[in-house]
Motif scaffolding. Structure first.
Motif, mmCIF file in Angstrom:
data_model
loop_
_atom_site.group_PDB
_atom_site.id
_atom_site.type_symbol
_atom_site.label_atom_id
_atom_site.label_comp_id
_atom_site.label_asym_id
_atom_site.label_seq_id
_atom_site.Cartn_x
_atom_site.Cartn_y
_atom_site.Cartn_z
ATOM 1 N N ALA A 163 -30.907 -0.779 -35.096
ATOM 2 C CA ALA A 163 -29.455 -1.005 -34.805
ATOM 3 C C ALA A 163 -28.605 -0.312 -35.373
ATOM 4 O O ALA A 163 -27.509 0.219 -34.993
ATOM 5 N N ARG A 164 -28.938 0.216 -36.732
ATOM 6 C CA ARG A 164 -28.223 1.172 -37.204
ATOM 7 C C ARG A 164 -28.331 2.698 -36.494
ATOM 8 O O ARG A 164 -27.027 3.333 -36.319
ATOM 9 N N ILE A 181 -23.812 -6.511 -24.577
ATOM 10 C CA ILE A 181 -24.260 -6.772 -25.952
ATOM 11 C C ILE A 181 -25.807 -6.342 -25.878
ATOM 12 O O ILE A 181 -26.574 -6.426 -25.049
ATOM 13 N N VAL A 182 -26.082 -5.852 -27.052
ATOM 14 C CA VAL A 182 -27.374 -5.248 -27.247
ATOM 15 C C VAL A 182 -28.094 -6.071 -28.547
ATOM 16 O O VAL A 182 -27.353 -5.854 -29.664
ATOM 17 N N ASP A 183 -29.015 -7.044 -28.409
ATOM 18 C CA ASP A 183 -29.675 -7.632 -29.384
ATOM 19 C C ASP A 183 -30.632 -6.733 -30.031
ATOM 20 O O ASP A 183 -32.032 -6.355 -29.448
ATOM 21 N N ALA A 184 -30.118 -6.092 -31.318
ATOM 22 C CA ALA A 184 -31.409 -4.899 -31.973
ATOM 23 C C ALA A 184 -31.784 -5.754 -33.214
ATOM 24 O O ALA A 184 -32.019 -4.972 -34.312
ATOM 25 N N THR A 185 -32.044 -7.098 -33.069
ATOM 26 C CA THR A 185 -32.412 -7.863 -34.171
ATOM 27 C C THR A 185 -33.978 -7.550 -34.683
ATOM 28 O O THR A 185 -34.367 -6.977 -33.700
ATOM 29 N N HIS A 186 -34.281 -8.122 -35.596
ATOM 30 C CA HIS A 186 -35.470 -7.916 -36.154
ATOM 31 C C HIS A 186 -36.663 -8.854 -34.777
ATOM 32 O O HIS A 186 -36.082 -9.898 -34.672
ATOM 33 N N PRO A 187 -37.850 -8.281 -34.656
ATOM 34 C CA PRO A 187 -38.499 -9.087 -33.402
ATOM 35 C C PRO A 187 -38.790 -10.641 -34.279
ATOM 36 O O PRO A 187 -39.363 -11.574 -33.147
ATOM 37 N N PHE A 188 -38.675 -10.764 -35.433
ATOM 38 C CA PHE A 188 -39.005 -12.331 -36.011
ATOM 39 C C PHE A 188 -37.609 -13.120 -36.118
ATOM 40 O O PHE A 188 -37.805 -14.209 -36.475
ATOM 41 N N ALA A 189 -36.498 -12.365 -35.670
ATOM 42 C CA ALA A 189 -35.132 -13.167 -35.904
ATOM 43 C C ALA A 189 -35.022 -13.968 -34.416
ATOM 44 O O ALA A 189 -34.061 -13.545 -33.687
ATOM 45 N N GLU A 190 -35.895 -15.042 -34.366
ATOM 46 C CA GLU A 190 -35.899 -15.962 -33.197
ATOM 47 C C GLU A 190 -34.421 -16.510 -32.749
ATOM 48 O O GLU A 190 -34.050 -16.612 -31.537
ATOM 49 N N ARG A 191 -33.858 -17.131 -33.621
ATOM 50 C CA ARG A 191 -32.427 -17.838 -33.333
ATOM 51 C C ARG A 191 -31.371 -17.121 -32.755
ATOM 52 O O ARG A 191 -30.909 -17.371 -31.787
ATOM 53 N N VAL A 232 -32.153 -6.162 -24.893
ATOM 54 C CA VAL A 232 -32.749 -6.376 -26.137
ATOM 55 C C VAL A 232 -33.387 -4.967 -26.512
ATOM 56 O O VAL A 232 -34.161 -4.467 -25.658
ATOM 57 N N LEU A 233 -33.283 -4.401 -27.779
ATOM 58 C CA LEU A 233 -34.144 -3.436 -28.139
ATOM 59 C C LEU A 233 -34.812 -3.898 -29.258
ATOM 60 O O LEU A 233 -34.499 -4.483 -30.190
ATOM 61 N N ARG A 234 -36.021 -3.681 -29.001
ATOM 62 C CA ARG A 234 -37.247 -4.151 -29.964
ATOM 63 C C ARG A 234 -37.953 -2.904 -30.133
ATOM 64 O O ARG A 234 -38.704 -2.398 -29.190
ATOM 65 N N ARG A 235 -38.471 -2.488 -31.245
ATOM 66 C CA ARG A 235 -39.728 -1.534 -31.524
ATOM 67 C C ARG A 235 -40.972 -2.125 -31.054
ATOM 68 O O ARG A 235 -40.967 -3.310 -31.321
ATOM 69 N N PRO A 236 -41.637 -1.315 -30.652
ATOM 70 C CA PRO A 236 -43.105 -1.896 -30.417
ATOM 71 C C PRO A 236 -43.833 -2.317 -31.584
ATOM 72 O O PRO A 236 -43.702 -1.956 -32.851
ATOM 73 N N GLY A 237 -44.867 -3.301 -31.234
ATOM 74 C CA GLY A 237 -45.709 -3.782 -32.542
ATOM 75 C C GLY A 237 -46.495 -2.696 -32.858
ATOM 76 O O GLY A 237 -46.852 -1.913 -32.264
ATOM 77 N N PRO A 264 -43.345 -13.815 -32.346
ATOM 78 C CA PRO A 264 -42.719 -14.791 -31.322
ATOM 79 C C PRO A 264 -42.521 -14.164 -29.791
ATOM 80 O O PRO A 264 -42.568 -12.940 -29.880
ATOM 81 N N ALA A 265 -42.470 -15.069 -28.910
ATOM 82 C CA ALA A 265 -42.368 -14.491 -27.576
ATOM 83 C C ALA A 265 -40.954 -13.741 -27.292
ATOM 84 O O ALA A 265 -39.989 -14.280 -28.206
ATOM 85 N N PRO A 266 -40.724 -12.713 -26.781
ATOM 86 C CA PRO A 266 -39.530 -11.998 -26.693
ATOM 87 C C PRO A 266 -38.385 -13.065 -26.134
ATOM 88 O O PRO A 266 -38.776 -13.734 -25.296
ATOM 89 N N PRO A 267 -37.074 -12.728 -26.469
ATOM 90 C CA PRO A 267 -36.163 -13.591 -25.703
ATOM 91 C C PRO A 267 -36.209 -13.184 -24.135
ATOM 92 O O PRO A 267 -36.700 -11.875 -23.631
ATOM 93 N N ASP A 268 -35.662 -14.212 -23.498
ATOM 94 C CA ASP A 268 -35.582 -13.992 -22.229
ATOM 95 C C ASP A 268 -34.411 -13.150 -21.557
ATOM 96 O O ASP A 268 -33.262 -13.611 -20.984
ATOM 97 N N ALA A 269 -34.655 -11.847 -21.756
ATOM 98 C CA ALA A 269 -33.766 -10.754 -21.239
ATOM 99 C C ALA A 269 -34.440 -9.555 -21.097
ATOM 100 O O ALA A 269 -35.657 -9.433 -21.453
ATOM 101 N N ALA A 270 -33.766 -8.554 -20.643
ATOM 102 C CA ALA A 270 -34.513 -7.212 -20.340
ATOM 103 C C ALA A 270 -34.650 -6.653 -21.808
ATOM 104 O O ALA A 270 -33.835 -6.685 -22.487
ATOM 105 N N VAL A 271 -35.849 -6.103 -21.889
ATOM 106 C CA VAL A 271 -36.366 -5.508 -23.313
ATOM 107 C C VAL A 271 -36.508 -3.955 -23.401
ATOM 108 O O VAL A 271 -37.256 -3.499 -22.269
ATOM 109 N N VAL A 272 -35.692 -3.045 -24.064
ATOM 110 C CA VAL A 272 -36.187 -1.752 -23.821
ATOM 111 C C VAL A 272 -36.715 -1.321 -25.620
ATOM 112 O O VAL A 272 -36.762 -2.102 -26.394
ATOM 113 N N GLU A 273 -37.467 -0.028 -25.650
ATOM 114 C CA GLU A 273 -38.009 0.027 -26.974
ATOM 115 C C GLU A 273 -37.421 1.230 -27.680
ATOM 116 O O GLU A 273 -37.452 1.588 -28.925
ATOM 117 N N SER A 274 -36.319 2.122 -27.235
ATOM 118 C CA SER A 274 -35.782 3.311 -27.981
ATOM 119 C C SER A 274 -34.311 3.161 -27.694
ATOM 120 O O SER A 274 -33.533 2.661 -26.574
#
Ligand code: NAP
Length: 239
Positions: A12-13, A68-78, A96-101, A219-229
């Protein structure tokens, strides 16, 4: 274009910094306000919960947010679930911006929850290194094992009766992690599948010294498009 970045992560930073440099984009980063001295992104920052999805939806309209870009931690479900509902309610695009596991290694035990992590870790050893963050430590509070608990800020009780607290925030080195495992005679490491390189040195050190690692699945990813970078987010915003 005014972009809200839901943050609290290195990605996010990095995104806020990239958007800050980008002509035509105004970015506001949002932090939950959990960490006492957060690493702040460049540009405008707001701190604190919105008050649930309906209030977040109102905030998006009031602050003229276009995307909106959700770049929160993969475990920040709420907050991620909240972002999906709010974005839908006001018809704003959400990415959603999520780093790979992390990729599984030998000696890893995958579990679905902190409760399961406690059951598996306590079956594997006496001295347990907990790196799952300050939330959810109640899952380990009933255990009679010895714990080294590492987190950024002091956790709220209940904690295990036999615990040593180590306040630190990384990034960590393999040499430092190896020394820590030796100093505390750790038998088993517990982590979330956070992914990324900032906290992965512990995994290399554990592998080197042959320690078992208990890994909590995402947890399952949110119901939105997800990218990694960050680059993929910039391309999405251009489109
Ligand atoms: N969970 C982890 O392991 C972890 C690790 C590293 C960093 N973080 C970061 O720490 C923050 C909190 O994580 P969490 O697991 O407690 O989240 P969470 O359980 O998903 O969120 C709990 C509540 O905190 C508020 N919140 C969370 N993130 C926010 C944000 N970026 N901006 C504004 N409000 C936010 C929301 O309050 P309202 O409902 O009132 O809007 C949300 O409902 C997140 O920003 C996350 O990126 C989490």
């Amino acid at each position: 274009m005014r972009v809200l970045v839901l943050g609290g992560t290195g990605e996010a930073r990095a995104l806020a910094a990239a958007l800050h440099e980008h002509p035509g984009h105004q970015v506001v980063s949002s932090l939950a306000g959990r960490v006492r001295e957060p690493r702040l992104p460049v540009g405008e920052v707001r701190v604190g919960g919105f008050g649930g999805p309906d209030r977040l939806a109102e905030w998006l309209v009031a602050h003229h947010v276009d995307a909106i870009v959700d770049a929160t931690h993969p475990f920040a479900e709420r907050i991620s679930a909240s972002a999906v509902l709010a974005a839908r309610a006001v018809g704003r695009p959400l990415l959603v911006l999520r780093r790979p596991g992390w990729t599984s290694r030998s000696g890893w035990h995958w579990v679905d929850s902190l409760d399961q992590a406690c059951a598996v870790a306590t079956s594997l050893g006496e001295r347990i290194f907990l790196t799952t963050g300050r939330q959810g430590l109640a899952a380990f509070a009933g255990s009679a094992r010895w714990f080294l608990v590492r987190c950024v800020d002091p956790p709220d009780p209940p904690l295990p009766a036999r615990a040593r607290l180590l306040l630190d925030r990384g990034p960590y080195t393999v040499d430092g992690e190896r020394a820590l495992l030796r100093e505390h005679r750790i038998d088993v490491l517990v982590t979330k599948d956070s992914g990324g390189s900032l906290t992965s040195a512990k995994l290399d050190a554990a592998e080197e010294v042959g320690l078992p690692v208990v890994v909590v699945r995402r947890p399952a990813p949110p119901d939105a498009a997800v990218v990694e970078s960050v680059d993929q987010v910039l391309a999405w915003l251009r489109r």
